[in-house]
Design a protein around this motif. Sequence first.
Motif, PDB file in Angstrom:
ATOM      1  N   ILE A   1      30.410  30.908  20.134  1.00  0.00           N
ATOM      2  CA  ILE A   1      30.133  31.716  21.321  1.00  0.00           C
ATOM      3  C   ILE A   1      30.904  31.104  22.482  1.00  0.00           C
ATOM      4  N   ASP A   2      31.843  31.853  23.019  1.00  0.00           N
ATOM      5  CA  ASP A   2      32.664  31.425  24.148  1.00  0.00           C
ATOM      6  C   ASP A   2      31.968  31.884  25.427  1.00  0.00           C
ATOM      7  N   VAL A   3      31.512  30.940  26.240  1.00  0.00           N
ATOM      8  CA  VAL A   3      30.709  31.295  27.409  1.00  0.00           C
ATOM      9  C   VAL A   3      31.536  31.542  28.661  1.00  0.00           C
ATOM     10  N   HIS A   4      32.881  31.567  28.530  1.00  0.00           N
ATOM     11  CA  HIS A   4      33.686  31.642  29.751  1.00  0.00           C
ATOM     12  C   HIS A   4      34.985  32.409  29.503  1.00  0.00           C
ATOM     13  N   THR A   5      34.941  33.739  29.704  1.00  0.00           N
ATOM     14  CA  THR A   5      36.156  34.549  29.644  1.00  0.00           C
ATOM     15  C   THR A   5      36.170  35.506  30.829  1.00  0.00           C
ATOM     16  N   HIS A   6      37.377  35.960  31.172  1.00  0.00           N
ATOM     17  CA  HIS A   6      37.558  36.745  32.391  1.00  0.00           C
ATOM     18  C   HIS A   6      37.982  38.182  32.106  1.00  0.00           C
ATOM     19  N   CYS A   7      37.429  39.101  32.876  1.00  0.00           N
ATOM     20  CA  CYS A   7      37.938  40.473  32.978  1.00  0.00           C
ATOM     21  C   CYS A   7      38.823  40.516  34.219  1.00  0.00           C
ATOM     22  N   GLU A   8      40.137  40.665  34.024  1.00  0.00           N
ATOM     23  CA  GLU A   8      41.067  40.586  35.145  1.00  0.00           C
ATOM     24  C   GLU A   8      41.689  41.920  35.515  1.00  0.00           C
ATOM     25  N   VAL A   9      41.365  42.984  34.753  1.00  0.00           N
ATOM     26  CA  VAL A   9      41.930  44.285  35.080  1.00  0.00           C
ATOM     27  C   VAL A   9      40.902  45.367  34.757  1.00  0.00           C
ATOM     28  N   SER A  10      40.786  46.356  35.637  1.00  0.00           N
ATOM     29  CA  SER A  10      39.831  47.441  35.450  1.00  0.00           C
ATOM     30  C   SER A  10      40.460  48.555  34.614  1.00  0.00           C
ATOM     31  N   ARG A  11      39.664  49.553  34.307  1.00  0.00           N
ATOM     32  CA  ARG A  11      40.165  50.684  33.518  1.00  0.00           C
ATOM     33  C   ARG A  11      41.314  51.398  34.208  1.00  0.00           C
ATOM     34  N   ASP A  12      41.284  51.441  35.548  1.00  0.00           N
ATOM     35  CA  ASP A  12      42.333  52.154  36.276  1.00  0.00           C
ATOM     36  C   ASP A  12      43.488  51.245  36.701  1.00  0.00           C
ATOM     37  N   GLY A  13      43.506  50.005  36.186  1.00  0.00           N
ATOM     38  CA  GLY A  13      44.618  49.105  36.458  1.00  0.00           C
ATOM     39  C   GLY A  13      44.447  48.211  37.659  1.00  0.00           C
ATOM     40  N   HIS A  14      43.292  48.277  38.336  1.00  0.00           N
ATOM     41  CA  HIS A  14      43.044  47.396  39.476  1.00  0.00           C
ATOM     42  C   HIS A  14      42.817  45.969  38.983  1.00  0.00           C
ATOM     43  N   VAL A  15      43.535  44.996  39.561  1.00  0.00           N
ATOM     44  CA  VAL A  15      43.424  43.607  39.118  1.00  0.00           C
ATOM     45  C   VAL A  15      42.398  42.859  39.958  1.00  0.00           C
ATOM     46  N   SER A  16      41.896  41.753  39.396  1.00  0.00           N
ATOM     47  CA  SER A  16      40.770  41.050  40.002  1.00  0.00           C
ATOM     48  C   SER A  16      41.159  40.234  41.225  1.00  0.00           C
ATOM     49  N   LEU A  17      42.437  39.852  41.336  1.00  0.00           N
ATOM     50  CA  LEU A  17      42.909  39.056  42.461  1.00  0.00           C
ATOM     51  C   LEU A  17      44.216  39.641  42.978  1.00  0.00           C
ATOM     52  N   SER A  18      44.625  39.193  44.142  1.00  0.00           N
ATOM     53  CA  SER A  18      45.904  39.650  44.693  1.00  0.00           C
ATOM     54  C   SER A  18      47.042  39.172  43.798  1.00  0.00           C
TER      55      SER A  18
ATOM     56  N   ALA B   1      31.691  36.475  23.106  1.00  0.00           N
ATOM     57  CA  ALA B   1      32.247  35.977  24.361  1.00  0.00           C
ATOM     58  C   ALA B   1      31.472  36.519  25.547  1.00  0.00           C
ATOM     59  N   VAL B   2      31.192  35.651  26.499  1.00  0.00           N
ATOM     60  CA  VAL B   2      30.681  36.053  27.812  1.00  0.00           C
ATOM     61  C   VAL B   2      31.869  36.525  28.643  1.00  0.00           C
ATOM     62  N   VAL B   3      31.724  37.678  29.297  1.00  0.00           N
ATOM     63  CA  VAL B   3      32.811  38.271  30.078  1.00  0.00           C
ATOM     64  C   VAL B   3      32.337  38.504  31.512  1.00  0.00           C
ATOM     65  N   PHE B   4      33.182  38.134  32.469  1.00  0.00           N
ATOM     66  CA  PHE B   4      32.849  38.389  33.872  1.00  0.00           C
ATOM     67  C   PHE B   4      34.126  38.534  34.689  1.00  0.00           C
ATOM     68  N   THR B   5      33.991  39.136  35.852  1.00  0.00           N
ATOM     69  CA  THR B   5      35.026  39.115  36.866  1.00  0.00           C
ATOM     70  C   THR B   5      34.533  38.197  37.986  1.00  0.00           C
ATOM     71  N   VAL B   6      35.297  38.070  39.061  1.00  0.00           N
ATOM     72  CA  VAL B   6      34.869  37.275  40.213  1.00  0.00           C
ATOM     73  C   VAL B   6      34.958  38.134  41.462  1.00  0.00           C
ATOM     74  N   ASP B   7      33.857  38.234  42.165  1.00  0.00           N
ATOM     75  CA  ASP B   7      33.792  38.974  43.428  1.00  0.00           C
ATOM     76  C   ASP B   7      34.117  38.000  44.559  1.00  0.00           C
ATOM     77  N   ALA B   8      35.347  38.070  45.058  1.00  0.00           N
ATOM     78  CA  ALA B   8      35.778  37.164  46.124  1.00  0.00           C
ATOM     79  C   ALA B   8      36.316  37.952  47.318  1.00  0.00           C
ATOM     80  N   GLU B   9      35.744  39.104  47.544  1.00  0.00           N
ATOM     81  CA  GLU B   9      36.287  39.999  48.568  1.00  0.00           C
ATOM     82  C   GLU B   9      36.152  39.425  49.974  1.00  0.00           C
TER      83      GLU B   9
END
Length: 295
Positions: free
Chosen positions: A9-26, A61-69
């Motif tokens: 079980i991998d507890v740390h993975t990232h979602c870096e792109v949304s369905r419409d292509g928006h990326v998680s960071l600049s 796998a645990v999956v998350f994005t980061v809210d850094a707005e």
Amino acid sequence: MNVDDLTAIDVHTHCEVSRDGHVSLSPELLEASAAYFKAGGPRQPTVDETAAYYRERRMAAVVFTVDAEHLTGHPRIRNEEVAEACAAHGDVLIPFASIDPHRGRAGVREARRLVRDHGVRGFKFHPSLQGFAPDDRIAYPLYEAIEEMGVPALFHSGQTGIGAGVRGGGGIRLRYSNPMLVDDVAVDFPDLTIILAHPSFPWQDEALAVATHKPLVHIDLSGWSPKYFPPQLIRYANTLLQDKVLFGSDYPVLTPDRWLADFAALDIKPGVRSKILKDNAARVLGLADDKETIA
């Protein structure tokens, strides 16, 4: 597939792109991260691609994005989207959410809704990227809600590749990710399960001290190849913290394939190895007695 069938079980993975292509960071921060991590998988896999990758390896796998707005001004990927995408792959993916503590009471309401209505199993904080000290009272109402709901809080700790090499580090302050700041959180919220992410360079000893002292503080091993782990981390993982250390890769910047190959070369006791790779995470995530969640 149930938990017993999983290899890890991998507890740390990232979602870096949304369905419409928006990326998680600049783009600037993503490019800096890519340069910092010289090895890894595809830079921005979709959640569907992540699920296929882990399913092929019989891992969860645990999956998350980061809210850094608040700090970056870059709109987040919606937590609901991540949770819904994970729900479509419930055999291998476990959704976490990320809420910027600067969202205040609206963030607290969102956290409760995400657990209640969207099956979120935990929350990711990145203090340096979100621009807050973990012991700042601005985050306490959010911690209170997470503790009450009985799900874990995962805190980035140590240096970050995000902003590395960018002028002024992209405004990202490393001191917010000193694990000693999470020690206050563990005192003030004694029933909150906490995971300190990464070998906490340059504060590895501090992380080990907090995890040894506070019963519900754990450490994940993501973001570093195991061949670079400090010797004291390996020693504690093999002994005092064998029930509190968790496998994490940081996918896609570091693949579980590489992580596991390097981990196999470490002098880890056989009984401890299985705890790190799966058993500890199953307990912390509430999956040990919830096999239908991964089924």
